[in-house]
Design a protein around this motif. Structure first.
Motif, PDB file in Angstrom:
ATOM      1  N   GLU A 227       0.832  -1.193   0.000  1.00 13.41           N
ATOM      2  CA  GLU A 227       0.000   0.000   0.000  1.00 13.41           C
ATOM      3  C   GLU A 227       0.871   1.249   0.000  1.00 13.41           C
ATOM      4  N   TRP A 228       0.329   2.329  -0.563  1.00 17.04           N
ATOM      5  CA  TRP A 228       1.006   3.620  -0.512  1.00 17.04           C
ATOM      6  C   TRP A 228      -0.035   4.720  -0.493  1.00 17.04           C
ATOM      7  N   GLY A 229       0.419   5.959  -0.366  1.00 17.88           N
ATOM      8  CA  GLY A 229      -0.489   7.083  -0.206  1.00 17.88           C
ATOM      9  C   GLY A 229      -1.118   7.542  -1.505  1.00 17.88           C
ATOM     10  N   SER A 230      -2.177   8.339  -1.382  1.00 18.28           N
ATOM     11  CA  SER A 230      -2.854   8.882  -2.559  1.00 18.28           C
ATOM     12  C   SER A 230      -1.966   9.854  -3.328  1.00 18.28           C
ATOM     13  N   ASP A 231      -0.908  10.339  -2.689  1.00 16.99           N
ATOM     14  CA  ASP A 231       0.042  11.230  -3.357  1.00 16.99           C
ATOM     15  C   ASP A 231       1.124  10.464  -4.107  1.00 16.99           C
ATOM     16  N   GLN A 232       0.919   9.150  -4.256  1.00 21.20           N
ATOM     17  CA  GLN A 232       1.874   8.288  -4.972  1.00 21.20           C
ATOM     18  C   GLN A 232       3.239   8.263  -4.291  1.00 21.20           C
ATOM     19  N   ARG A 233       3.216   8.330  -2.976  1.00 20.14           N
ATOM     20  CA  ARG A 233       4.459   8.259  -2.196  1.00 20.14           C
ATOM     21  C   ARG A 233       4.384   7.057  -1.254  1.00 20.14           C
ATOM     22  N   LEU A 234       5.429   6.227  -1.287  1.00 22.12           N
ATOM     23  CA  LEU A 234       5.533   5.052  -0.425  1.00 22.12           C
ATOM     24  C   LEU A 234       6.550   5.350   0.669  1.00 22.12           C
ATOM     25  N   THR A 235       6.135   5.209   1.921  1.00 22.57           N
ATOM     26  CA  THR A 235       6.998   5.543   3.051  1.00 22.57           C
ATOM     27  C   THR A 235       7.136   4.331   3.968  1.00 22.57           C
ATOM     28  N   VAL A 236       8.385   4.019   4.317  1.00 19.87           N
ATOM     29  CA  VAL A 236       8.693   2.821   5.093  1.00 19.87           C
ATOM     30  C   VAL A 236       9.608   3.193   6.257  1.00 19.87           C
ATOM     31  N   LEU A 237       9.343   2.621   7.416  1.00 22.14           N
ATOM     32  CA  LEU A 237      10.231   2.764   8.569  1.00 22.14           C
ATOM     33  C   LEU A 237      11.227   1.615   8.551  1.00 22.14           C
ATOM     34  N   LEU A 238      12.514   1.943   8.532  1.00 21.67           N
ATOM     35  CA  LEU A 238      13.580   0.941   8.562  1.00 21.67           C
ATOM     36  C   LEU A 238      14.153   0.888   9.967  1.00 21.67           C
ATOM     37  N   ILE A 239      14.179  -0.307  10.548  1.00 23.75           N
ATOM     38  CA  ILE A 239      14.670  -0.490  11.913  1.00 23.75           C
ATOM     39  C   ILE A 239      15.809  -1.497  11.898  1.00 23.75           C
ATOM     40  N   GLY A 240      16.961  -1.081  12.382  1.00 24.19           N
ATOM     41  CA  GLY A 240      18.079  -1.985  12.575  1.00 24.19           C
ATOM     42  C   GLY A 240      18.260  -2.218  14.063  1.00 24.19           C
TER      43      GLY A 240
ATOM     44  N   MET B  38      15.274   4.771  10.656  1.00 25.38           N
ATOM     45  CA  MET B  38      15.232   5.672   9.517  1.00 25.38           C
ATOM     46  C   MET B  38      13.896   5.568   8.801  1.00 25.38           C
ATOM     47  N   VAL B  39      13.468   6.688   8.266  1.00 21.77           N
ATOM     48  CA  VAL B  39      12.281   6.730   7.428  1.00 21.77           C
ATOM     49  C   VAL B  39      12.749   6.950   5.991  1.00 21.77           C
TER      50      VAL B  39
ATOM     51  N   HIS C 165       4.602   1.158   5.927  1.00 24.90           N
ATOM     52  CA  HIS C 165       5.152  -0.163   6.209  1.00 24.90           C
ATOM     53  C   HIS C 165       6.392  -0.030   7.099  1.00 24.90           C
ATOM     54  N   TYR C 166       6.889  -1.185   7.550  1.00 24.62           N
ATOM     55  CA  TYR C 166       8.138  -1.210   8.296  1.00 24.62           C
ATOM     56  C   TYR C 166       8.960  -2.407   7.849  1.00 24.62           C
ATOM     57  N   ALA C 167      10.257  -2.331   8.080  1.00 24.66           N
ATOM     58  CA  ALA C 167      11.173  -3.447   7.826  1.00 24.66           C
ATOM     59  C   ALA C 167      12.167  -3.487   8.975  1.00 24.66           C
ATOM     60  N   VAL C 168      12.408  -4.693   9.499  1.00 28.98           N
ATOM     61  CA  VAL C 168      13.298  -4.878  10.644  1.00 28.98           C
ATOM     62  C   VAL C 168      14.401  -5.852  10.271  1.00 28.98           C
ATOM     63  N   VAL C 169      15.635  -5.525  10.648  1.00 26.49           N
ATOM     64  CA  VAL C 169      16.754  -6.431  10.414  1.00 26.49           C
ATOM     65  C   VAL C 169      17.666  -6.403  11.638  1.00 26.49           C
ATOM     66  N   ASP C 170      18.135  -7.592  12.063  1.00 28.55           N
ATOM     67  CA  ASP C 170      19.107  -7.634  13.153  1.00 28.55           C
ATOM     68  C   ASP C 170      20.512  -7.645  12.553  1.00 28.55           C
ATOM     69  N   MET C 171      21.533  -7.780  13.386  1.00 27.42           N
ATOM     70  CA  MET C 171      22.902  -7.642  12.892  1.00 27.42           C
ATOM     71  C   MET C 171      23.260  -8.745  11.906  1.00 27.42           C
ATOM     72  N   GLY C 172      22.874  -9.980  12.221  1.00 23.69           N
ATOM     73  CA  GLY C 172      23.157 -11.070  11.306  1.00 23.69           C
ATOM     74  C   GLY C 172      22.422 -10.907   9.986  1.00 23.69           C
ATOM     75  N   GLY C 173      21.178 -10.469  10.058  1.00 21.25           N
ATOM     76  CA  GLY C 173      20.398 -10.237   8.851  1.00 21.25           C
ATOM     77  C   GLY C 173      20.986  -9.128   7.996  1.00 21.25           C
ATOM     78  N   PHE C 174      21.530  -8.094   8.651  1.00 24.72           N
ATOM     79  CA  PHE C 174      22.159  -7.001   7.916  1.00 24.72           C
ATOM     80  C   PHE C 174      23.375  -7.499   7.141  1.00 24.72           C
ATOM     81  N   VAL C 175      24.194  -8.327   7.803  1.00 26.63           N
ATOM     82  CA  VAL C 175      25.367  -8.898   7.137  1.00 26.63           C
ATOM     83  C   VAL C 175      24.935  -9.697   5.912  1.00 26.63           C
ATOM     84  N   ASP C 176      23.920 -10.538   6.081  1.00 28.03           N
ATOM     85  CA  ASP C 176      23.434 -11.353   4.966  1.00 28.03           C
ATOM     86  C   ASP C 176      22.893 -10.487   3.834  1.00 28.03           C
TER      87      ASP C 176
END
Length: 208
Positions: A5-18, A34-35, A115-126
C-alpha cells in the motif's frame, strides 16, 4: 502476500529499523531508525534518520493502554524493546515493537508511514553480502572491535581506511555501528550512506 500500500500522493513511506540483536547479546533495541520515502512517479528517494535517544514520545490508543502512559519517557530505542513484550499490539502477527515505532514515528514526523522493515545484525550482514557488498567513499578511518553478529564467530577488529572501499557484510556492519571516536549523529550519517549504497548499487555512496 498482502498487497503493498502507498499514499494517494503516490508516495511510499517505510520505517527501517536496525536492531542490536545478535549472537550472545540480550534483548533487542532499535539501534538504527530511519524513514525512507519514495516518490513512485519519478523514483526520487529521501531518507530521514530519527536519533535512537529521542524521548518523550506521545503514545495513544492500544499502545498507551498497554504501556500505562500517554507519554513514553525513555528513548525510542528502548520503546521498541518494551513493546516486544506486548504481542497484542500487533494482532495480525507482525512485530509489535516495529508497529509501535512506526506509529510513534508517524506521529512525531506528522506523515503517514505505510510499512516497516526490521533487520538484526546477522540479517544485515546477509543482506549486504546478498548484494555483493557495497561501495563507500570512507571519509575517516574506522577502527572498532565488535561482537559477532551470528553464532560460531568471534569478536573481531575492523580497520576501515579512508578512500573508496568495497565493503562486505561484516565490514559494512562495522562501518554502520561504530561510535569509536565519534557519536550517534556521525553514526547516523554513516548508516544513511549504507542505505543509499544498497538502494543505488550503481555508484559510490558518500556521507552527506
Amino acid at each position: 502476500m498482502a498487497p503493498v500500500e502507498w499514499g494517494s500522493d503516490q508516495r511510499l513511506t517505510v520505517l527501517l529499523i536496525g536492531t542490536d540483536a545478535g549472537y550472545g547479546r540480550r534483548g533487542a533495541r532499535a539501534d538504527s531508525i530511519m524513514v525512507v520515502t519514495v516518490d513512485l512517479r519519478d523514483g526520487y528517494v529521501a531518507l530521514f534518520g530519527i536519533p535512537r535517544n529521542t524521548g518523550d514520545l506521545p503514545l495513544s490508543g492500544d499502545t498507551a493502554r498497554a504501556l500505562g502512559t500517554d507519554l513514553y519517557p525513555g528513548m525510542i530505542s528502548d520503546l521498541y524493546e518494551e513493546a516486544l513484550d506486548h504481542p497484542e499490539l500487533a494482532p495480525e502477527g507482525g512485530n509489535p515493537g516495529a508497529v509501535v515505532l512506526r506509529d510513534a514515528a508517524s506521529e512525531l514526523l506528522g506523515i503517514p508511514i505505510h510499512h516497516y522493515a526490521v533487520v538484526d545484525m546477522g540479517g544485515f550482514v546477509d543482506l549486504v553480502d546478498a548484494f555483493g557488498g557495497i561501495k563507500i567513499n570512507v571519509k575517516e578511518r574506522i577502527w572498532v572491535r565488535l561482537s559477532p553478529p551470528t553464532p560460531g564467530e568471534d569478536f573481531r577488529v575492523y580497520d576501515i581506511r579512508p578512500g573508496v572501499q568495497k565493503l562486505d557484510g561484516h565490514e559494512a556492519l562495522a562501518f554502520a555501528r561504530s561510535r569509536t571516536g565519534s557519536n550517534d549523529y556521525e553514526r547516523m550519517r554513516r548508516q544513511r550512506c549504507v542505505i543509499m549504497a544498497l538502494l543505488t548499487q550503481n555508484g559510490t555512496a558518500e556521507l552527506a
